[in-house]
Every structure is written in C-alpha cells, then in structure tokens.
Scaffold this motif. Sequence first.
Motif, PDB file in Angstrom:
ATOM      1  N   HIS A   1      12.440  66.182  57.742  1.00 13.49           N
ATOM      2  CA  HIS A   1      13.369  65.099  57.399  1.00 13.49           C
ATOM      3  C   HIS A   1      14.132  64.709  58.660  1.00 13.49           C
ATOM      4  O   HIS A   1      14.478  65.575  59.464  1.00 13.49           O
ATOM      5  CB  HIS A   1      14.347  65.508  56.292  1.00 13.49           C
ATOM      6  CG  HIS A   1      15.058  64.351  55.665  1.00 13.49           C
ATOM      7  ND1 HIS A   1      16.215  63.812  56.204  1.00 13.49           N
ATOM      8  CD2 HIS A   1      14.779  63.617  54.563  1.00 13.49           C
ATOM      9  CE1 HIS A   1      16.619  62.803  55.450  1.00 13.49           C
ATOM     10  NE2 HIS A   1      15.747  62.654  54.453  1.00 13.49           N
ATOM     11  N   HIS A   2      14.392  63.405  58.814  1.00 11.47           N
ATOM     12  CA  HIS A   2      15.013  62.942  60.064  1.00 11.47           C
ATOM     13  C   HIS A   2      16.473  63.367  60.194  1.00 11.47           C
ATOM     14  O   HIS A   2      17.005  63.473  61.299  1.00 11.47           O
ATOM     15  CB  HIS A   2      14.927  61.407  60.168  1.00 11.47           C
ATOM     16  CG  HIS A   2      15.769  60.691  59.166  1.00 11.47           C
ATOM     17  ND1 HIS A   2      15.347  60.457  57.879  1.00 11.47           N
ATOM     18  CD2 HIS A   2      17.018  60.162  59.257  1.00 11.47           C
ATOM     19  CE1 HIS A   2      16.290  59.803  57.210  1.00 11.47           C
ATOM     20  NE2 HIS A   2      17.318  59.616  58.030  1.00 11.47           N
ATOM     21  N   ALA A   3      17.131  63.654  59.045  1.00  9.17           N
ATOM     22  CA  ALA A   3      18.554  63.990  59.093  1.00  9.17           C
ATOM     23  C   ALA A   3      18.828  65.430  58.673  1.00  9.17           C
ATOM     24  O   ALA A   3      19.429  66.210  59.414  1.00  9.17           O
ATOM     25  CB  ALA A   3      19.353  63.030  58.209  1.00  9.17           C
ATOM     26  N   ASN A   4      18.376  65.788  57.471  1.00  7.13           N
ATOM     27  CA  ASN A   4      18.681  67.108  56.918  1.00  7.13           C
ATOM     28  C   ASN A   4      17.520  67.532  56.029  1.00  7.13           C
ATOM     29  O   ASN A   4      17.155  66.809  55.106  1.00  7.13           O
ATOM     30  CB  ASN A   4      19.985  67.043  56.111  1.00  7.13           C
ATOM     31  CG  ASN A   4      20.424  68.403  55.606  1.00  7.13           C
ATOM     32  OD1 ASN A   4      19.620  69.337  55.481  1.00  7.13           O
ATOM     33  ND2 ASN A   4      21.704  68.537  55.302  1.00  7.13           N
ATOM     34  N   ILE A   5      16.963  68.698  56.282  1.00  5.07           N
ATOM     35  CA  ILE A   5      15.784  69.155  55.550  1.00  5.07           C
ATOM     36  C   ILE A   5      16.057  69.271  54.058  1.00  5.07           C
ATOM     37  O   ILE A   5      15.154  69.142  53.224  1.00  5.07           O
ATOM     38  CB  ILE A   5      15.291  70.513  56.124  1.00  5.07           C
ATOM     39  CG1 ILE A   5      13.811  70.748  55.768  1.00  5.07           C
ATOM     40  CG2 ILE A   5      16.145  71.653  55.647  1.00  5.07           C
ATOM     41  CD1 ILE A   5      12.880  69.809  56.433  1.00  5.07           C
ATOM     42  N   GLU A   6      17.319  69.503  53.681  1.00  2.00           N
ATOM     43  CA  GLU A   6      17.672  69.604  52.271  1.00  2.00           C
ATOM     44  C   GLU A   6      17.517  68.267  51.558  1.00  2.00           C
ATOM     45  O   GLU A   6      17.475  68.214  50.323  1.00  2.00           O
ATOM     46  CB  GLU A   6      19.119  70.102  52.119  1.00  2.00           C
ATOM     47  CG  GLU A   6      19.377  71.469  52.735  1.00  2.00           C
ATOM     48  CD  GLU A   6      18.496  72.551  52.139  1.00  2.00           C
ATOM     49  OE1 GLU A   6      18.223  72.495  50.921  1.00  2.00           O
ATOM     50  OE2 GLU A   6      18.076  73.454  52.885  1.00  2.00           O
ATOM     51  N   LEU A   7      17.440  67.165  52.320  1.00  2.00           N
ATOM     52  CA  LEU A   7      17.287  65.841  51.730  1.00  2.00           C
ATOM     53  C   LEU A   7      15.826  65.453  51.527  1.00  2.00           C
ATOM     54  O   LEU A   7      15.536  64.399  50.965  1.00  2.00           O
ATOM     55  CB  LEU A   7      17.985  64.788  52.609  1.00  2.00           C
ATOM     56  CG  LEU A   7      19.496  64.973  52.790  1.00  2.00           C
ATOM     57  CD1 LEU A   7      20.057  63.922  53.734  1.00  2.00           C
ATOM     58  CD2 LEU A   7      20.210  64.932  51.444  1.00  2.00           C
ATOM     59  N   ASN A   8      14.921  66.291  51.979  1.00  2.21           N
ATOM     60  CA  ASN A   8      13.500  66.046  51.714  1.00  2.21           C
ATOM     61  C   ASN A   8      13.272  66.170  50.201  1.00  2.21           C
ATOM     62  O   ASN A   8      13.587  67.194  49.590  1.00  2.21           O
ATOM     63  CB  ASN A   8      12.640  67.072  52.462  1.00  2.21           C
ATOM     64  CG  ASN A   8      11.167  66.908  52.208  1.00  2.21           C
ATOM     65  OD1 ASN A   8      10.698  67.115  51.093  1.00  2.21           O
ATOM     66  ND2 ASN A   8      10.416  66.566  53.230  1.00  2.21           N
ATOM     67  N   GLU A   9      12.741  65.121  49.590  1.00  2.00           N
ATOM     68  CA  GLU A   9      12.670  65.055  48.128  1.00  2.00           C
ATOM     69  C   GLU A   9      11.889  66.207  47.511  1.00  2.00           C
ATOM     70  O   GLU A   9      12.353  66.859  46.562  1.00  2.00           O
ATOM     71  CB  GLU A   9      12.050  63.716  47.685  1.00  2.00           C
ATOM     72  CG  GLU A   9      12.956  62.513  47.836  1.00  2.00           C
ATOM     73  CD  GLU A   9      12.890  61.886  49.218  1.00  2.00           C
ATOM     74  OE1 GLU A   9      12.318  62.526  50.150  1.00  2.00           O
ATOM     75  OE2 GLU A   9      13.404  60.773  49.390  1.00  2.00           O
ATOM     76  N   ILE A  10      10.669  66.470  48.015  1.00  2.00           N
ATOM     77  CA  ILE A  10       9.844  67.518  47.405  1.00  2.00           C
ATOM     78  C   ILE A  10      10.436  68.894  47.670  1.00  2.00           C
ATOM     79  O   ILE A  10      10.384  69.785  46.798  1.00  2.00           O
ATOM     80  CB  ILE A  10       8.385  67.429  47.898  1.00  2.00           C
ATOM     81  CG1 ILE A  10       7.796  66.050  47.562  1.00  2.00           C
ATOM     82  CG2 ILE A  10       7.533  68.518  47.262  1.00  2.00           C
ATOM     83  CD1 ILE A  10       7.840  65.704  46.074  1.00  2.00           C
ATOM     84  N   ASN A  11      11.024  69.102  48.823  1.00  2.00           N
ATOM     85  CA  ASN A  11      11.730  70.355  49.101  1.00  2.00           C
ATOM     86  C   ASN A  11      12.865  70.545  48.096  1.00  2.00           C
ATOM     87  O   ASN A  11      13.040  71.625  47.517  1.00  2.00           O
ATOM     88  CB  ASN A  11      12.282  70.330  50.524  1.00  2.00           C
ATOM     89  CG  ASN A  11      12.961  71.633  50.905  1.00  2.00           C
ATOM     90  OD1 ASN A  11      12.589  72.706  50.437  1.00  2.00           O
ATOM     91  ND2 ASN A  11      13.972  71.540  51.757  1.00  2.00           N
ATOM     92  N   ASN A  12      13.610  69.479  47.853  1.00  2.00           N
ATOM     93  CA  ASN A  12      14.743  69.527  46.922  1.00  2.00           C
ATOM     94  C   ASN A  12      14.277  69.796  45.490  1.00  2.00           C
ATOM     95  O   ASN A  12      14.797  70.679  44.795  1.00  2.00           O
ATOM     96  CB  ASN A  12      15.497  68.194  47.006  1.00  2.00           C
ATOM     97  CG  ASN A  12      16.836  68.243  46.305  1.00  2.00           C
ATOM     98  OD1 ASN A  12      16.928  68.752  45.200  1.00  2.00           O
ATOM     99  ND2 ASN A  12      17.860  67.709  46.938  1.00  2.00           N
ATOM    100  N   TYR A  13      13.251  69.046  45.049  1.00  2.00           N
ATOM    101  CA  TYR A  13      12.783  69.186  43.671  1.00  2.00           C
ATOM    102  C   TYR A  13      12.199  70.571  43.394  1.00  2.00           C
ATOM    103  O   TYR A  13      12.463  71.184  42.353  1.00  2.00           O
ATOM    104  CB  TYR A  13      11.735  68.117  43.360  1.00  2.00           C
ATOM    105  CG  TYR A  13      12.283  66.704  43.361  1.00  2.00           C
ATOM    106  CD1 TYR A  13      13.579  66.435  42.933  1.00  2.00           C
ATOM    107  CD2 TYR A  13      11.492  65.631  43.789  1.00  2.00           C
ATOM    108  CE1 TYR A  13      14.084  65.131  42.943  1.00  2.00           C
ATOM    109  CE2 TYR A  13      11.988  64.336  43.791  1.00  2.00           C
ATOM    110  CZ  TYR A  13      13.278  64.088  43.372  1.00  2.00           C
ATOM    111  OH  TYR A  13      13.764  62.814  43.368  1.00  2.00           O
TER     112      TYR A  13
END
Length: 350
Positions: A62-74
């Motif tokens: 993710h360009h800003a924060n890996i926690e904001l990656n959708e599939i990572n989050n879901y």
Amino acid sequence: MIKRNRAAISKFIIHKVGNKFNSAKNIFSENAITFDEDSYHLMVPFLLKPFGNVIESFRFNHHANIELNEINNYTSQIFSDETTFVEVSKHIVNHLFEQSNSAQIKIGDVIVALFEDVEYKEIITQAIGIFKIENKIDFFQTYMDSNSLDVAVQKGISTKKLDKGCLIINTTDAEGKVVLSIDTNNYDAQYWIKNFLNVKYADDNNHHTQNYIEMCKDFSDEVIKEDFGVHEKSKFLAKTVDFFKENESININDFKEALFEDDNEKKEKFDDYKKQFETLNDVLIRNQFAVSDVVLKKQKQKIKTEIKLDTNIQIKLDIDAPEAASEYLEKGYDEEKKMKFYKVYYNEED
C-alpha cells in the motif's frame, strides 16, 4: 508452497461477481455452505492442490499504510473474528467488482473459504482462500423423459483447473502476511495481482533467483542472439544454468568472470542491460544472493536451447552440458553452396 495433508475447510461461501463496466451486478449468498461428503472431498484438493507447486510468495502492499490494503484488512477481520466471515466475504467481492474497469474482465463465481491446519514452512495455521471461477465447461447430463433416458448439455465448474486464486496465510514475517497466488488467465496482468490483491513479491532468495534468471534469459534473446547469434545464445544460457548449479550463492562479478572471461564488451553490455531491465520491470537485481534450488529447477525447464534452421532442421543443445556446444559444434560458411553450416562431432548415435 503449502502442504494440505491435514487441511480442512471450516467456512465456505460462493458469491457471483459482476462487471461494473458492463453493468453486470454482483449476486450474494446469505449463508455459508454445508457440504455433503462427496462434494467436500472433491473441493479441498480442487482449491488447495495448485498451491502445492507455488514457490514464490507475495506480501501486501500500500502506498500509505499497509493496514489500509483492503484484502489485508478484510482477511485480518476474519482471522480475528470468524463470525464476520459471511459479511466480510461480501466486502471482498465488492472490492473485486470495483477492479472491473474494462469489458474484458470476466464475471464469475467467487469462492471465499477459511481453511484450518494448512502447513506452510513447517507452521500449521489458518489460511483464507479467495478463488474466482471464470470459465465453465460443457458436460452431458442424462435424465428420464417419458420412460426413456435423454441427454442434455449443461455447464459446470471443472475440477481440473482453477482460473484465479490466492491464499492468505495467517502467519507473518518481517514483511507482513504471506500471500500465495495463481492466475491461469492472464488477459489483464494488473487485474488480480496489482489491483485486487495489491501485493508485491517477497524480498527473498526465491524472488532474487527468479529475477536474475529472467534477466539472463531476456539478455540472451535481446543482446547475445542479436549481436553474436543463436549458437552463442544457447551457450550463454547453458553456462548460466551451470553456474547456478555449481554455486550456493551468486556474486555478479564472479558470474561475469565465469561467463564472459576477458570479453569486456560482453561484460559492459551485461551491465548496461541489467540497468535497463531493472528500470523497465521496476525491480532490483541483487549483486549477491543465495540460490533457490526450487526456482532454478523450475526456470531450467522453461529455458529453450534449440537452434532452428530454415532448412527444417533443429539442433537441440543439452542445458546441463554447457561445454558441449563449444567442443563438439562448429559453425562455418560453405563458399560453393553459399550457405552457412554447423558441423557436429560425435562417437555414436542413438
């Protein structure tokens, strides 16, 4: 690369993803599936078997924060609270739907599954699988009609091949969660890996070995073959494979000395091509790394060393015998026939 000896499906649901470019809508299931015994024993290997041969792994990006990656989050939500499985699976399908930005993106069935006891690098853990079925096959179905058996053609999912799929392993390293992926329908290279999953290759020896050999293959085609001929290209590839087989780690300076010896022209061309390859493919080719034997074996099978002649004759060189081309194959020109020729030395023929 996983082992599925003890793997079991604990949750499983199927939705249908549309294509927003064509105004095809998503269709959602409201409940997870309860399998009958026959379906279950077919489904587990169908979904997991392809990942037994997957060598390279990915990590979320993710360009800003890996926690904001959708599939990572879901997937993190499901791992933390399995009661969210059905609702989060719908979010996953909606995210996939948002990536359908062209008519060529196919609609299809989307399977989301939670697996228990998947083994990855000797760790037994959970994994979440996301699979997209894009192609269905025709099959015959027999049925009774007016006291006689009749036959009709129906469409269904083949158990032989997955179109697209990924496994998010519930284990992390310094780079994050481990992601494995397959994609047999590469009509859009960005759609699955970059847009949907948003992952990058893991910074490991598998990836370094893969990158280096891919670079050497392209260099052999675009530089060695063009400037020095097919014979030299085949020799270069055979010597490259031999160098990887004989060394546990690769140092780029040792590699150039072994392959090019005192030929400074080829060394300079190789250095220039390395920079070009890195820029074009947005990768970093390491100057030193440990060799991945499994990647080497896989890449070796893809290397072609045939010399195809316009006289309908092919000469196939053994990739495991790099010196044979230099010692037993000569190239020349026949003034009388006004044609090039190869002279091959041998003792016996099979």
